[in-house]
Design a protein around this motif. Sequence first.
Motif, PDB file in Angstrom:
ATOM      1  N   MET A 117      -8.781  -1.692   2.835  1.00  0.00           N
ATOM      2  CA  MET A 117      -9.908  -0.945   2.283  1.00  0.00           C
ATOM      3  C   MET A 117     -11.095  -0.930   3.232  1.00  0.00           C
ATOM      4  O   MET A 117     -12.002  -0.115   3.094  1.00  0.00           O
ATOM      5  CB  MET A 117     -10.336  -1.545   0.936  1.00  0.00           C
ATOM      6  CG  MET A 117      -9.275  -1.456  -0.154  1.00  0.00           C
ATOM      7  SD  MET A 117      -8.655   0.220  -0.422  1.00  0.00           S
ATOM      8  CE  MET A 117     -10.136   1.037  -1.031  1.00  0.00           C
ATOM      9  N   SER A 164      -7.846   3.716   4.648  1.00  0.00           N
ATOM     10  CA  SER A 164      -8.037   3.700   3.193  1.00  0.00           C
ATOM     11  C   SER A 164      -8.190   5.116   2.639  1.00  0.00           C
ATOM     12  O   SER A 164      -7.931   5.356   1.458  1.00  0.00           O
ATOM     13  CB  SER A 164      -9.265   2.867   2.823  1.00  0.00           C
ATOM     14  OG  SER A 164     -10.449   3.432   3.367  1.00  0.00           O
ATOM     15  N   MET A 221      -5.360   6.807   0.444  1.00  0.00           N
ATOM     16  CA  MET A 221      -4.492   5.783  -0.136  1.00  0.00           C
ATOM     17  C   MET A 221      -4.400   5.999  -1.643  1.00  0.00           C
ATOM     18  O   MET A 221      -5.413   6.184  -2.317  1.00  0.00           O
ATOM     19  CB  MET A 221      -5.052   4.398   0.180  1.00  0.00           C
ATOM     20  CG  MET A 221      -4.140   3.251  -0.183  1.00  0.00           C
ATOM     21  SD  MET A 221      -4.934   1.652   0.175  1.00  0.00           S
ATOM     22  CE  MET A 221      -4.893   1.637   1.963  1.00  0.00           C
ATOM     23  N   SER A 265      -7.091   0.494  -4.786  1.00  0.00           N
ATOM     24  CA  SER A 265      -7.393   1.891  -4.512  1.00  0.00           C
ATOM     25  C   SER A 265      -8.143   2.489  -5.699  1.00  0.00           C
ATOM     26  O   SER A 265      -8.284   1.866  -6.756  1.00  0.00           O
ATOM     27  CB  SER A 265      -6.101   2.683  -4.267  1.00  0.00           C
ATOM     28  OG  SER A 265      -5.442   2.969  -5.490  1.00  0.00           O
ATOM     29  N   ALA A 280       0.835  -1.203   0.000  1.00  0.00           N
ATOM     30  CA  ALA A 280       0.000   0.000   0.000  1.00  0.00           C
ATOM     31  C   ALA A 280       0.870   1.253   0.000  1.00  0.00           C
ATOM     32  O   ALA A 280       1.982   1.257   0.529  1.00  0.00           O
ATOM     33  CB  ALA A 280      -0.908   0.017   1.224  1.00  0.00           C
ATOM     34  N   TYR A 340      -2.845   0.338  -3.814  1.00  0.00           N
ATOM     35  CA  TYR A 340      -3.009  -0.794  -2.894  1.00  0.00           C
ATOM     36  C   TYR A 340      -3.164  -2.083  -3.692  1.00  0.00           C
ATOM     37  O   TYR A 340      -4.154  -2.286  -4.390  1.00  0.00           O
ATOM     38  CB  TYR A 340      -4.228  -0.573  -1.999  1.00  0.00           C
ATOM     39  CG  TYR A 340      -4.432  -1.617  -0.924  1.00  0.00           C
ATOM     40  CD1 TYR A 340      -3.366  -2.232  -0.286  1.00  0.00           C
ATOM     41  CD2 TYR A 340      -5.723  -1.982  -0.533  1.00  0.00           C
ATOM     42  CE1 TYR A 340      -3.564  -3.176   0.711  1.00  0.00           C
ATOM     43  CE2 TYR A 340      -5.939  -2.915   0.474  1.00  0.00           C
ATOM     44  CZ  TYR A 340      -4.845  -3.499   1.081  1.00  0.00           C
ATOM     45  OH  TYR A 340      -5.047  -4.438   2.071  1.00  0.00           O
TER      46      TYR A 340
END
Length: 265
Positions: free
Chosen positions: A228, A233, A236, A254, A204, A239
Amino acid sequence: AGSTTIELGGKEVSKVTNEAVVPTTIDATATSTASTTTTTTTTLAPDNYYAVQVDGTDDSIDLSAFNPNSEIGTGPFTVSMWVRGHDTSNGIFWYMGNSTATEMFRCNYLASSAGFKIWGVSGGDWGDTYPTVSISNVANTWYHIIITRDGDSVTLYVDNANGNTATETEYGGCEMGTEHNLGTYYQSYAGGGSMFDGEIDDYAIWGRVLTSGERATVYNGGSATNLMLTPVSAGMVGYWRFEEGTGETITDSSSASNTAQFVNG
């Protein structure tokens, strides 16, 4: 409990089923500061079924769809991933930089000296100090890695403990490049003694430095989980969970949707 290895699309992928919890001792050592020791345990969560396996010879993951130069440049960032080395040789498991390593960050798995180390270069100039975390039992054990850059300072965390920081103008000035790899150095150097033999999971990226509380959420007490479904998240920018179970592409979970590719193997 343990793990079994299956072939998916010509690539070895490890299907993890309640990976055994192994106590490990972590000792942070760098920049002449006093070391500290903590005991941690690492396991993979039940909803995390797959981790990509690279063979240390010609396997790697190309994430250049996420361009580090345009997406991050000289700004702050955090990267997070789980890694497990298979043998006693050294290897590079994370690389963001250009095709000649004159602008880059990389993280090395150092089985020969039992630990992890970050290297940084800007304009061809290498930093003089490097964040390093030494570990008593490095091979065949899952570890959680977080790397952050905040201005000129780069920090390495292993299992959310013993953050080790180095501050260099080269680190703040590093513009990265267009190459972005897991399991190897820059691609044209791949195979030149730089390859990582082991497994990588749940990679990530954030375009900011996570707080200590957010780092704890990501580490999740030593259990990889679907980020997530957590508050981190937000913000972000990349990911890759490696949960496909088939094929040669890796989905970016993402909103950026930068698909990664298996290379070689």
